[in-house]
Design a protein around this motif. Sequence first.
Motif: not given
Length: 469
Positions: A446-452
């Motif tokens: 829930v608490g994580q996104n990604v910046t590729i």
Amino acid sequence: MACEKKSVSNFAAKVGLVLLAGCILGPITLATMFRNHAVPLQTLSLLFSVGSASSVLWGEERISSHRSGTNEGPVLCDFSSSRSDVCELKGDVRILPNATILHHHPSARRQSWKMKPHARKNDPHALAHVTSVTISSSQAATDHPSAPRCTANHTSPAVVFSAGGYAGNMFHDLTDVLVPLFITTRRLGLGIDGDVHLLVRDAPPWWLDRFRPLLRGLSRHDAVDMDRAGSSGGGSVLCYPHVVVGLEFHKEMSVDATRTAGKYSMADFALLARRSYGLTRDTAIRLRGHRSIDGGGRRPRLLLISRKSTRAFTNAGAVARAAAAAGYEVVVGEPSARERDLAPFARVVNSCDVLVGVHGAGLANLVFLPAGAVVVQVVPLGGMDAMAAEDFGAPARDAGLRYVHYGVAVEESTLAGRYPRDHRVLRDPAAVRREGWVAFRETYLVGQNVTIDVRRFRVALRRAMELLR
């Protein structure tokens, strides 16, 4: 008298020795039996409460015996799986609208039990949305004096299951309901000609609309919504000669081909999914040499699943541009979780040769890809590589697809901006996992996104292109 006392004493001593031996040998025998056969406690309770020992077998033995016809008892149940309970009833089976099933057979014992026909057996959160089914078995209808008469008699078999649980999540719709339903009907030999009735509970109307094409692919009869049929059908009692309650589960979103004797596989389910939604592409593009186009001058098409909430790409535009620079025609999108008409998005997926997405339900749409296509799964931080490979890597390969696993670096996770580099969330995900599922979910899912890092990601894009050659 002395001789009589001595005889009585000797007799008592012998009886005592026999009883003592029984007390010692009995547990040893039971322990040996349990160790050799690994009989689950739930299956043992079924053995003594549902039917005779001859009508209740365990695990794969039950399945093979049923197939070979060596044991055709009126009640065959398997409660040993950690994911699902399944019972087969043969005879006079009456399905009432109040989630009660009455079973009559001359050799049946008078017993009753409850079960939840959903393939997420030990998940209390999922089962909170699943209706319990009460099954009552007896020798004759007279054992159930209040048994209602049949209002509809059928000669076809039926499968009773629940679409509750986490309905609306594409992964759970497939792994908990639709793939197990495919396995159950195929294993019984009912899915080839579609002569089986599907009786579903806990299904929202939009769910039935969304998956109606696939349900019709499994059965030539319309699926029966038991919740609404019971409330509007005037108390209809559906009667069948053969009913299966519950769905068989093999593994996450896939079919274990070793258990089907090669008769059906996940590739067959994927083909059924494509046919059900009218999809025309059965094979992905094939590139020649080192070029990024096929013989017709077409570039491979890549679908980037762009989640909008958790585990989202924060730089989806940059990822799309990098894919275009690598030689792909790029499409960006994500299906609505509760969209009634799944066909339009299924057509988009089927038109593509590569599917890219962060670990999540959107990747479950891989079932619509043409054979030979590539799935690129972006796995965020959290030590979830094994889980990600089990959820989508293995199903992709089983469905006849290629698979690329891309694990994000610490710098690519938005968690790196919230915690210092030596924090256990970044350094030791296993410690967070030991705190329980809730802590793990809130932190990493829930608490994580990604910046590729697009330069690093080019390796995965090149690998996908190679797999299309």
